[in-house]
Design an enzyme around this catalytic site. Structure first.
Site, PDB file in Angstrom:
ATOM      1  N   ARG A 101      32.264 -28.148 -42.079  1.00 16.44           N
ATOM      2  CA  ARG A 101      33.123 -27.976 -40.895  1.00 16.44           C
ATOM      3  C   ARG A 101      33.336 -26.496 -40.593  1.00 16.44           C
ATOM      4  O   ARG A 101      33.323 -26.090 -39.432  1.00 16.44           O
ATOM      5  CB  ARG A 101      34.472 -28.673 -41.083  1.00 16.44           C
ATOM      6  CG  ARG A 101      34.401 -30.160 -41.006  1.00 16.44           C
ATOM      7  CD  ARG A 101      34.020 -30.632 -39.584  1.00 16.44           C
ATOM      8  NE  ARG A 101      33.596 -32.014 -39.638  1.00 16.44           N
ATOM      9  CZ  ARG A 101      32.383 -32.450 -39.381  1.00 16.44           C
ATOM     10  NH1 ARG A 101      31.433 -31.633 -39.004  1.00 16.44           N
ATOM     11  NH2 ARG A 101      32.097 -33.721 -39.469  1.00 16.44           N
ATOM     12  N   GLU A 104      30.192 -25.369 -39.086  1.00 22.04           N
ATOM     13  CA  GLU A 104      30.114 -25.907 -37.729  1.00 22.04           C
ATOM     14  C   GLU A 104      31.020 -25.130 -36.768  1.00 22.04           C
ATOM     15  O   GLU A 104      30.637 -24.859 -35.623  1.00 22.04           O
ATOM     16  CB  GLU A 104      30.516 -27.383 -37.744  1.00 22.04           C
ATOM     17  CG  GLU A 104      30.435 -28.053 -36.383  1.00 22.04           C
ATOM     18  CD  GLU A 104      30.884 -29.497 -36.437  1.00 22.04           C
ATOM     19  OE1 GLU A 104      30.207 -30.323 -35.806  1.00 22.04           O
ATOM     20  OE2 GLU A 104      31.897 -29.799 -37.106  1.00 22.04           O
ATOM     21  N   SER A 127      35.362  -6.291 -39.418  1.00 25.91           N
ATOM     22  CA  SER A 127      35.005  -6.011 -40.802  1.00 25.91           C
ATOM     23  C   SER A 127      35.323  -7.191 -41.709  1.00 25.91           C
ATOM     24  O   SER A 127      36.343  -7.854 -41.555  1.00 25.91           O
ATOM     25  CB  SER A 127      35.780  -4.776 -41.301  1.00 25.91           C
ATOM     26  OG  SER A 127      35.515  -4.562 -42.669  1.00 25.91           O
TER      27      SER A 127
END
Length: 160
Positions: A101, A104, A127
Site C-alpha cells: 500500500r 502503491e 531530503s
C-alpha cells in the site's frame, strides 16, 4: 498495541537485526518504548532494527541496557564500521500488504506530490537525509486512521 514480532524479517538483513528483534520481543517492548528509553524517534529506532539507520555510540550504549544485549556485541555489529545499505530491503513491488500500500501510494500520488513540492518550493527535492518521520494513530468512529508524517528539508537543484 502489539509488541510481538513474527520474525518474518526481510532477507539480507545484518544478523544483528534478528538479535534486536528477538530481544525486543522477549522484553515485550514497542518501538515507541525503546525510542523513549534511548532518546530517539520511534521511526529511527525501527529503522535501526532493520539495518536502515546508523546508531551513534551513545545509542548503542542505551540499546544495550534497554535490550540486555552486551554492548561489545552491539558495537561489533553496529559500531563505527557499520554503514547501512539504505533502501536495500526487497526487490520489485513488495508482497506484504502494508508495504505494498505504501508502494502503491507512491505510484498513484508520487507525481502529484512532486508537482506540489515543485509549485510550492521550486525545482528541487525533499531530503531523506535531513529528514524525520512519524506514525500516529488517529481514532475515528468510522475506523481508526493511520497518520504518516514525512518531514524533509527542501533541497533546490544547483545551477552551474
Amino acid at each position: 498495541m502489539s509488541t510481538q514480532h513474527t520474525f518474518n524479517l526481510p532477507e539480507g538483513l545484518p544478523p544483528i537485526c534478528f538479535a534486536l528483534h528477538e530481544a525486543k520481543t522477549k522484553k515485550q517492548l514497542s518501538f515507541e518504548q525503546i525510542a523513549k528509553e534511548i532518546g530517539r524517534g520511534e521511526v529511527f529506532v525501527a529503522a535501526l532494527f532493520y539495518g536502515q539507520a546508523k546508531p551513534e555510540k551513545e545509542d548503542i550504549t542505551k540499546l544495550s541496557k534497554v535490550l540486555n544485549i552486551p554492548e561489545d556485541h552491539l558495537t561489533a555489529q553496529l559500531g563505527e564500521h557499520f554503514y547501512p545499505s539504505k533502501g536495500s530491503l526487497g526487490h520489485g513491488p513488495p508482497t506484504d500488504p502494508t508495504l505494498y500500500r505504501l508502494h502503491e501510494i507512491m505510484l498513484v500520488y508520487g507525481q502529484p506530490f512532486k508537482s506540489l513540492i515543485n509549485e510550492k518550493f521550486g525545482d528541487g527535492i525533499m531530503s531523506a537525509i535531513d529528514f524525520t518521520a512519524d506514525v500516529q494513530k488517529k481514532e475515528d468512529p468510522k475506523g481508526d486512521r493511520v497518520v504518516i508524517t514525512l518531514d524533509g528539508k527542501f533541497l533546490p537543484y544547483k545551477r552551474w
